[in-house]
Design an enzyme around this catalytic site. Structure first.
Site, PDB file in Angstrom:
ATOM      1  N   LYS A   1       0.843  -1.206   0.000  1.00 60.11           N
ATOM      2  CA  LYS A   1       0.000   0.000   0.000  1.00 60.11           C
ATOM      3  C   LYS A   1       0.881   1.260   0.000  1.00 60.11           C
ATOM      4  CE  LYS A   1      -1.650   1.623   4.095  1.00 60.11           C
ATOM      5  NZ  LYS A   1      -1.376   3.004   4.459  1.00 60.11           N
ATOM      6  N   ASN A   2       1.854   1.291   0.904  1.00 61.67           N
ATOM      7  CA  ASN A   2       2.624   2.529   1.078  1.00 61.67           C
ATOM      8  C   ASN A   2       3.618   2.780  -0.040  1.00 61.67           C
ATOM      9  OD1 ASN A   2       1.152   3.031   3.318  1.00 61.67           O
ATOM     10  ND2 ASN A   2       2.750   2.508   4.805  1.00 61.67           N
TER      11      ASN A   2
ATOM     12  N   ARG B   1      -3.831   9.964   4.440  1.00 61.48           N
ATOM     13  CA  ARG B   1      -2.642  10.786   4.704  1.00 61.48           C
ATOM     14  C   ARG B   1      -1.876  11.090   3.407  1.00 61.48           C
ATOM     15  NH1 ARG B   1      -0.069  14.191   8.313  1.00 61.48           N
ATOM     16  NH2 ARG B   1       2.136  14.099   7.926  1.00 61.48           N
TER      17      ARG B   1
ATOM     18  N   CYS C   1      -4.711   7.863   9.586  1.00 59.95           N
ATOM     19  CA  CYS C   1      -4.840   7.365  10.962  1.00 59.95           C
ATOM     20  C   CYS C   1      -4.454   8.444  11.967  1.00 59.95           C
ATOM     21  CB  CYS C   1      -3.921   6.164  11.164  1.00 59.95           C
ATOM     22  SG  CYS C   1      -4.472   4.690  10.319  1.00 59.95           S
TER      23      CYS C   1
ATOM     24  N   ARG D   1       0.762  14.726  13.735  1.00 62.48           N
ATOM     25  CA  ARG D   1       1.063  14.575  12.297  1.00 62.48           C
ATOM     26  C   ARG D   1       1.064  15.900  11.507  1.00 62.48           C
ATOM     27  NH1 ARG D   1      -1.307   8.959   9.950  1.00 62.48           N
ATOM     28  NH2 ARG D   1       0.650   8.994   8.831  1.00 62.48           N
ATOM     29  N   PRO D   2       1.937  16.845  11.875  1.00 59.22           N
ATOM     30  CA  PRO D   2       2.001  18.112  11.125  1.00 59.22           C
ATOM     31  C   PRO D   2       2.595  17.926   9.723  1.00 59.22           C
ATOM     32  CG  PRO D   2       3.749  18.026  12.767  1.00 59.22           C
ATOM     33  CD  PRO D   2       2.946  16.765  12.944  1.00 59.22           C
ATOM     34  N   ILE D   3       2.514  18.976   8.893  1.00 57.17           N
ATOM     35  CA  ILE D   3       3.103  18.893   7.539  1.00 57.17           C
ATOM     36  C   ILE D   3       4.134  20.015   7.337  1.00 57.17           C
ATOM     37  CG2 ILE D   3       1.159  17.684   6.436  1.00 57.17           C
ATOM     38  CD1 ILE D   3       0.319  20.487   5.303  1.00 57.17           C
ATOM     39  N   ASP D   4       4.697  20.497   8.461  1.00 54.90           N
ATOM     40  CA  ASP D   4       5.647  21.615   8.375  1.00 54.90           C
ATOM     41  C   ASP D   4       6.839  21.327   7.461  1.00 54.90           C
ATOM     42  OD1 ASP D   4       6.103  19.714  10.483  1.00 54.90           O
ATOM     43  OD2 ASP D   4       7.719  20.961  11.234  1.00 54.90           O
TER      44      ASP D   4
ATOM     45  N   ASP E   1       5.024   0.650  12.166  1.00 52.65           N
ATOM     46  CA  ASP E   1       3.798   0.013  11.675  1.00 52.65           C
ATOM     47  C   ASP E   1       3.646  -1.421  12.182  1.00 52.65           C
ATOM     48  OD1 ASP E   1       3.146   2.288  10.330  1.00 52.65           O
ATOM     49  OD2 ASP E   1       3.840   1.594   8.376  1.00 52.65           O
TER      50      ASP E   1
ATOM     51  N   ILE F   1       8.329   7.044  16.873  1.00 51.46           N
ATOM     52  CA  ILE F   1       7.982   7.752  15.636  1.00 51.46           C
ATOM     53  C   ILE F   1       6.731   8.604  15.823  1.00 51.46           C
ATOM     54  CG2 ILE F   1       7.502   7.520  13.153  1.00 51.46           C
ATOM     55  CD1 ILE F   1      10.254   6.420  13.944  1.00 51.46           C
TER      56      ILE F   1
ATOM     57  N   ARG G   1      -8.305  -0.258   5.033  1.00 50.14           N
ATOM     58  CA  ARG G   1      -7.423   0.688   4.336  1.00 50.14           C
ATOM     59  C   ARG G   1      -6.096   0.027   3.962  1.00 50.14           C
ATOM     60  NH1 ARG G   1      -6.275   5.049   7.868  1.00 50.14           N
ATOM     61  NH2 ARG G   1      -4.855   5.446   6.157  1.00 50.14           N
TER      62      ARG G   1
END
Ligand code: EPU
Length: 419
Positions: free
Chosen positions: A22-23, A92, A116, A121-124, A308, A330, A400
């Site tokens: 998937k990833n 995500r 999830c 979970r920032p996107i900076d 994971d 993580i 998912r």
């Protein structure tokens, strides 16, 4: 709302073919946007996240068709550069469309991605990298509006404060058709990054250093389409190994990427399971009761123990002989499955990033709710080893990431129904 109902205590045995990753499929589907031609992606798992990526591609004007684990994506036309908030919230990975759409068109409008809930979970890091590559970014009532004044992103030297998988993918996707050279220092080294780069190289991109901590990309004006086979799913691999070892069974898993799975199997071996690998196969034989893992299990970026797989291994170790200690490094909120495991009889103490798991003789079935993908899969592991019936709700999270999970488990002799 569907549920998975498991009648536990059956020993799982048999042979299983592993699904595609998937990833890895997700960023490669996004990357196909940069080719302007047809791409054929084989071994794509049929999952809700993959269908979300396909919906986003179609919403942008591409044509994405899906059948029998093959995605055919034609990205000749792009009719908009905006992705709706509804589609962004589906997963995500929607955020990595930002790099690809910016790279192709010089503009894009997105919003915060879903996925999830594992902490903040920032996107900076994503935004700061896009700025370095020439994007001006405005936030307007939740919309993130990105525009490159010159119309074309340019290369940059980017040092990531942490080897973020998503940020590394976003930068690669933005850089492959940018003007000039991009260097990513402290890049993520996950196998899925290497798979993305292998795909892009097949499309004509100039990338080196993937799999190491410094990736160098020389932007190319144009890429072309190709046919590509997605790598096997190393986390689904860890999931089925955990299920079988928790039930004292035996498994031959085929179509595996053995080297990518090493960080997980080297720890699983410490529980007393016999594990042999040969070509693209893993053979596992588990004893009657697992042993606790003596060393602290620390989740780390690849090639460390994968975050994971933390819930998966923990769910197998709750009935092991002795005490195992996990340290989650993580994500700041990745122990949400522990409440369900405790409800089933597990003895787990969580203190900040550490979870102490004292093995109990057995679990009992219970009604539990999956609150994230891997935590939910951990509940399947626990339910299979427990005595009696476990009902898992919230299974859209599990869907998912796992292709026909109940068929796979039934094929190995487990009793599981989707109701
Ligand atoms: N982070 C920031 N700022 C950023 C980006 C990340 O602070 O701009 C932080 C995150 O909050 C987190 C850490 O960095 O604490 C690692 O996040 P990363 O960006 O590496 O993770 P991701 O790209 O969001 C991918 C996988 C996850 C997997 C992680 C770590 C996909 C679609 N997701 O997430 O997979 O856990 O890498 O390996 O590839 C799953 O499959 O169930 C899953 C959650």
């Amino acid at each position: 709302m569907q549920k998975l109902v498991i009648n536990g205590g059956k020993t799982l045995r048999g042979e299983l073919k592993l699904q595609g990753s998937k990833n890895s499929s997700l960023p490669i589907m996004v990357a196909s946007l940069l080719c302007g031609e047809e791409c054929v992606l084989k071994n794509c798992p049929e999952l809700t996240d993959i269908y979300s990526a396909s919906r986003i591609l179609n919403s942008l004007g591409c044509r994405c068709r899906f059948s029998e684990n093959t995605a055919v994506i034609n990205s000749q036309n792009i009719s908009t550069t905006e992705i709706s908030e509804k589609l962004m919230l589906e997963m995500r990975s929607s955020i990595i469309f930002m790099g690809a759409v910016l790279g192709r068109t010089g503009e894009c409008t997105v919003s915060m991605p879903g996925g999830c809930e594992l902490g903040s979970r920032p996107i900076d890091m994503h935004l700061s990298a896009m700025r370095k590559m020439g994007a001006e970014i405005k936030e307007d009532y939740g919309r993130i509006i990105c525009r490159v004044p010159s119309g074309r992103v340019h290369g940059a030297r980017i040092s990531l404060p942490f080897p973020s998988v998503g940020a590394t993918e976003n930068i690669i996707l933005c850089a492959v058709t940018a003007d000039g050279e991009t260097v990513i220092n402290n890049s993520a080294r996950e196998p899925e990054i290497c798979d993305l780069c292998s795909f892009l190289r097949k499309c004509g991109a100039d990338i080196s250093g993937d799999g190491e901590s410094r990736i160098v990309i020389n932007g190319r004006k144009k890429l072309h389409g190709c046919e590509y086979r997605i790598m096997p799913d190393r986390i689904a691999c860890a999931s089925y190994l955990s299920m079988v070892s928790a039930t004292g069974g035996e498994l031959i898993l085929t179509d595996v990427g053995v080297s990518e799975t090493e960080p997980f199997i080297s720890v699983l071996e410490q529980t007393g399971c016999s594990i042999y690998t040969y070509d693209d196969r893993i053979y596992l034989r588990s004893g009657s009761r697992l042993r606790a893992v003596r060393d602290r299990i620390r989740t780390m970026p690849h090639p460390g123990f994968p975050t994971d797989a933390q819930a998966l291994l923990m769910s197998a170790l709750v009935t092991a002989d002795g005490t195992s200690v996990f340290e989650e490094n993580i994500f700041d909120c990745r122990y949400r499955h522990t409440d369900a495991l405790v409800k089933m009889g597990a003895d787990i103490q969580v203190l900040g990033k550490v979870a102490v798991v004292k093995g109990v003789a057995k679990l009992h079935g219970a009604n539990v709710e999956a609150t994230d993908l891997r935590g939910g899969a951990g509940m399947v592991v626990a339910g299979l080893s427990a005595e009696g019936i476990t009902e898992i709700s919230g299974i859209s999270h599990i869907d998912r990431g796992y292709e026909k999970i109940e068929e796979a488990v039934r094929h190995l002799g487990g009793e599981i129904q989707r109701v």
